[in-house]
Write an enzyme that holds these catalytic residues in place. Structure first.
Site, mmCIF file in Angstrom:
data_model
loop_
_atom_site.group_PDB
_atom_site.id
_atom_site.type_symbol
_atom_site.label_atom_id
_atom_site.label_comp_id
_atom_site.label_asym_id
_atom_site.label_seq_id
_atom_site.Cartn_x
_atom_site.Cartn_y
_atom_site.Cartn_z
ATOM 1 N N GLU A 68 0.832 -1.101 0.000
ATOM 2 C CA GLU A 68 0.231 -0.006 0.019
ATOM 3 C C GLU A 68 0.975 1.116 0.133
ATOM 4 O O GLU A 68 1.417 1.649 1.047
ATOM 5 C CB GLU A 68 -0.759 -0.027 1.224
ATOM 6 C CG GLU A 68 -1.925 1.204 1.434
ATOM 7 C CD GLU A 68 -2.887 1.379 2.496
ATOM 8 O OE1 GLU A 68 -2.466 0.438 3.384
ATOM 9 O OE2 GLU A 68 -3.865 1.953 2.306
ATOM 10 N N GLU A 105 -12.175 2.802 4.794
ATOM 11 C CA GLU A 105 -11.358 2.950 5.708
ATOM 12 C C GLU A 105 -11.530 4.167 6.511
ATOM 13 O O GLU A 105 -11.156 5.195 5.804
ATOM 14 C CB GLU A 105 -10.081 2.825 5.283
ATOM 15 C CG GLU A 105 -8.936 2.669 6.228
ATOM 16 C CD GLU A 105 -7.515 2.564 5.768
ATOM 17 O OE1 GLU A 105 -6.438 1.968 6.553
ATOM 18 O OE2 GLU A 105 -7.286 3.146 4.950
HETATM 19 MN MN LIG Z 1 -5.654 2.710 3.515
#
Ligand SMILES: [Mn+2]
Length: 282
Positions: free
Chosen positions: A148, A242
């Site tokens: 990520e 998120e």
């Molecule tokens: Mn994230």
């Protein structure tokens, strides 16, 4: 477009324990298909209990984690790199025990770490060497890793999709892909669609997070471009909301979310999901 709609448990908890199992029911009630389990303190994550609850609810699971100073794959100290390898391998094991196919996050460096000057190439090489071992272990356990890219305030090593692809190439294992996050993309990328297209079939996870970490649809992320690009590459994996609404003060420093971004996490998740599902349907 056939994706699996997930929500990160961080919407409701800062530190997963068995007390958080009702999050799985709550996510289902809000219209989600999956829950993302944070693998931060592995002693408190009991995969059998989580898996049983998810299976009972018909929910899927995905995991993520970040490396800390003591588990930094870029560290010049071989003992710290060995600790990183052990920590990430243990996270892979929990992911496999959960029956989750993907583990994403900041797997490549100390999240929140700072250095003086630009990162030297050796940092990337060290990270790739550690992650190649972890990836081979993950392949044996049927787990895919997602790197990520994270914004400049949270990591110095991988800020963009192209940098994540470069690291994935260096690792050179087929079960290592890229995990993009629209919040970080909004800070680091020129636009949303082109990086998603460049990652293409190497995309293994996507965090749906608004520019201010509030309700998706209320910030400056170009959601039409995001969902359109995911559709264009034929993405069929997890897309996970998120956010960090109902978290402990200790986590506010890690995420820099200092004010309320919604009435509640339920409101944020429900509002965001309605907006994004509406875009996909349209
Ligand atoms: Mn994230």
């Amino acid at each position: 477009m056939s994706v699996t709609w997930a929500v990160h448990a961080y919407a409701w908890t800062s530190h997963w324990t068995d007390d958080d199992l009702p999050i799985i029911d709550r996510a289902r009630a809000l219209g989600l298909d999956a829950v993302e389990i944070p693998l931060m303190d592995l002693d408190d994550v009991h995969p059998a209990a989580i898996r049983a609850r998810a299976e009972a609810e018909g929910m899927r699971l995905v995991t993520s984690t970040v490396c800390g100073a003591a588990t930094d794959p870029c560290s010049p100290d071989p003992a710290v790199r060995a600790a990183a390898r052990d920590y990430l391998a243990a996270c892979v094991d929990v992911t496999a025990e959960l029956g989750a196919p993907v583990m994403g996050g900041v797997l490549y460096a100390h999240h929140g770490g700072r250095i003086d000057g630009r990162p030297e190439r050796v940092l990337l090489d060290r990270s790739a060497e550690v992650l190649a071992d972890v990836a081979r272990h993950a392949a044996r356990r049927g787990v895919t890793l997602g790197l990520e890219p994270c914004n400049r305030y949270e990591t110095y090593l991988v800020n963009t999709a192209d940098q994540a692809l470069e690291l994935a190439d260096l690792i050179g294992e087929p079960n290592v892909g890229v995990h993009l996050d629209s919040y970080h993309m909004n800070i680091e990328e020129d636009e949303f669609a082109a990086p998603i297209r460049r990652v293409g079939d190497r995309l293994v996870h996507f965090h749906l997070s608004e520019s201010h970490r509030g309700i998706p649809g209320q910030g400056t992320v170009a959601w039409g471009e995001v969902m359109g690009a995911l559709d264009a590459i034929g993405y069929g994996g997890f897309v996970g909301l998120e956010s960090f609404e109902e978290i402990a003060p200790s986590m506010r420093a890690a995420t820099c979310v200092w004010r309320d971004m919604a009435e509640s996490s339920d409101a944020l998740v429900a509002g965001g999901l309605a907006h994004l599902k509406g875009l996909v349907a349209a």
